[in-house]
Design an enzyme around this catalytic site. Sequence first.
Site, PDB file in Angstrom:
ATOM      1  N   HIS A 191       1.769   4.402  -2.853  1.00 52.69           N
ATOM      2  CA  HIS A 191       1.894   5.854  -2.685  1.00 52.69           C
ATOM      3  C   HIS A 191       3.261   6.337  -3.179  1.00 52.69           C
ATOM      4  CE1 HIS A 191      -1.768   6.880  -0.621  1.00 52.69           C
ATOM      5  NE2 HIS A 191      -1.533   6.116   0.434  1.00 52.69           N
ATOM      6  N   HIS A 218       0.839  -1.205   0.000  1.00 55.39           N
ATOM      7  CA  HIS A 218       0.000   0.000   0.000  1.00 55.39           C
ATOM      8  C   HIS A 218       0.873   1.255   0.000  1.00 55.39           C
ATOM      9  CE1 HIS A 218      -3.580   2.456   1.243  1.00 55.39           C
ATOM     10  NE2 HIS A 218      -2.605   3.211   1.758  1.00 55.39           N
ATOM     11  N   GLU A 219       1.792   1.323   0.946  1.00 54.50           N
ATOM     12  CA  GLU A 219       2.632   2.521   1.037  1.00 54.50           C
ATOM     13  C   GLU A 219       3.570   2.637  -0.160  1.00 54.50           C
ATOM     14  OE1 GLU A 219       1.782   4.751   2.967  1.00 54.50           O
ATOM     15  OE2 GLU A 219       0.497   3.564   4.285  1.00 54.50           O
ATOM     16  N   HIS A 249       3.417   6.656  -6.795  1.00 49.84           N
ATOM     17  CA  HIS A 249       2.670   7.838  -7.223  1.00 49.84           C
ATOM     18  C   HIS A 249       3.581   9.066  -7.191  1.00 49.84           C
ATOM     19  CE1 HIS A 249      -1.516  10.006  -6.892  1.00 49.84           C
ATOM     20  NE2 HIS A 249      -0.961  10.138  -8.082  1.00 49.84           N
TER      21      HIS A 249
END
Length: 691
Positions: free
Chosen positions: A482, A478-479, A485
């Site tokens: 990010h 998940h991180e 991104h």
Amino acid sequence: MSPKTLTTASPIANPLLEPWTTPFEAPPFDRFEPRHFRPAFDAALAQARAEVDAVAADPAAPSFANTIDALERSGRSLDKVASVFFNLTGAHTNDDLQTIEREIAPILARHRSETYLNEALFRRIDALKADAGNLGLSAEQARVLDRYHLDFTRAGAAAPPEAKARLAAITELLATLATEFGQHVLADEKDWLLLLDKSDLDGLPDFFVASAARAAADRGHAGKYAVTLSRSSVEPFLQFSARRDLREAAFRTWAARGENGGATDNRAIAAELVRLRAERAHLLGYETYAHYRLADTMAKTPEAALDLLESVWTPGVAGARKDEEALQAIAASEGGNFKLAPWDWRYLSEKRRKAEFDLDESELKPYLQLDRIIDAAFYAASRLFGVTFSERFDLKLYHPDVRAWDVKGRDGAPKALFLGDYFARPSKRSGAWMSGFRGQEKLDGPQLPIVVNVMNFARGGDGEASLLSVDDARTLFHEFGHALHGMLSDVVYPRISGTHVAGDFVEFPSQVFEHWIQQPEMLRRFALHYKTGEPMPEALVDKLLAARRFNQGWATVEYTASALVDLKLHLDPSPDTVDVVAFERSELKRIGMPEAIAMRHRTPHFQHIFSGGYSAAYYSYLWSEVLDADGFEAFEESGDIFDPAIAKRLNDFVYAAGGSRDYDEAYRAFRGRPPSPEALFRKRGLQGDAR
């Protein structure tokens, strides 16, 4: 970086203000001391103020170049100092840094108000907005101008003078209170240990015992075993400990963070934050703070967010009630003459999972080594987006645990610097997050990003590998979503770079990336036993995949309850005397919260909404889950989880695009159509009607 005596440092010799000649121009952490930060902030703030005031006072007619471009270039020294400082206060703080943090928070808020409430500056931006169609702007420039105009109007630039003065005061107060709130939670977490003897270890697997022994030794209690309030410690303890009395003690302390009376009690701070936010919304012409907050999101209105939350609440509770009956039956069968409580759920669910799927966490963890899961994240990113990672060891980082990797693009050119900070420690706030020391932009030539992932995983015992739970592995992905991104961003302007997007869109790139660690192809390649190197047996892979939707009623309820309390708390138009704990209790009763399940984040320690960026917007994770569930189905439908054409669209319209286009448009460009809400119910295994 260790605590130092706070003394005045000359700005001339301040390493925070000098050019950094390190590889990648990374911060030279070994040169920074706490005494450097306040003088650096003072100098950088003065420079930033002068730069912004010069734009406002420019005698030339406003143009995109002399107004928007100039604002984008302003404050770079301040950004540099602030990025180092606030990353340290989150990931490796000390008393000296916390003192500076309390001092600087209202000063930075004042600077923001002086910028966004500057009448002359807003007149220039407003004139450009009115004439935008005649300026010959590129699509990206038009988007940046729109964002600047919206930023200023939402800050109150068009408000009357008396309202501006009060808005500025509120902004400072909010910054001060949010800082105190976060520091109080950290204090409660780092000051508590549950020390265990060998006689207290019943039910605890070897991997937990090893990490608990290491945690105790690190805190000066060699020969004991320690449970801390880090999620990676307390959650597995609640999952495996056969000692109900100890589970209750740990859970009650965990749930009571920020609510213990004394100097670290957050109840009054939370109430004041809610009140000030409502006042701010009224001054800006909104009915409630939730209406103000959601006006600039994909949801647009609180009603739309509530509709989504309520659509999963009913089936979530129905699933949880069935699970509760099964867990109560397990307790009764073992002679447990008690009503199921929140400190029992994880423990009995683990027993149920083993009974129904012949699967328990202690079987899985030996195959989920931290280093292998990091490799898995890099592999997935490489297959999807063509980026490669190579570790470097020459950088002076802020803690010995932190690691660094060069990131290169498909063409072999440098793309980013990635830092990973994976282990829990007392100087780090709880949770997991992505942040940056520098963002991507191309306004004055390419500036490559420096991105960091911060986790709180339990360290392995002496000489042992650090092993993750399935949830830990998903958190890492998940991180890292990010982080991608931020690292894959490919825009000109800082304002729309990387994760500078709406809160209910920013979780899409992170959540969709989670799917790859749950795929059989990935598990077979990277889920290798930490001692033997053997891959996870196919039968165990099958059990893990079969159990993916296990306990989803509980997961849905604990999250959605927190999101509903957050949204309803900020939908109160006049919360002048709100008692946040009483409100929480009343709202949970209204929605029918099962007594055996607790909110994921209770209000006195709900950092997402009181010291983070998710006030009235914790629903964002669910909104983005609609996108991630539907988005990953595109890969599943193609039969290739690394389908090059779909991956290219995901890169071009999501990861690389930052905030350069409307978010609904960005999703449609990737998927070819709007998202299907039904995908969310399929992912969670819930029966519901997505409204």
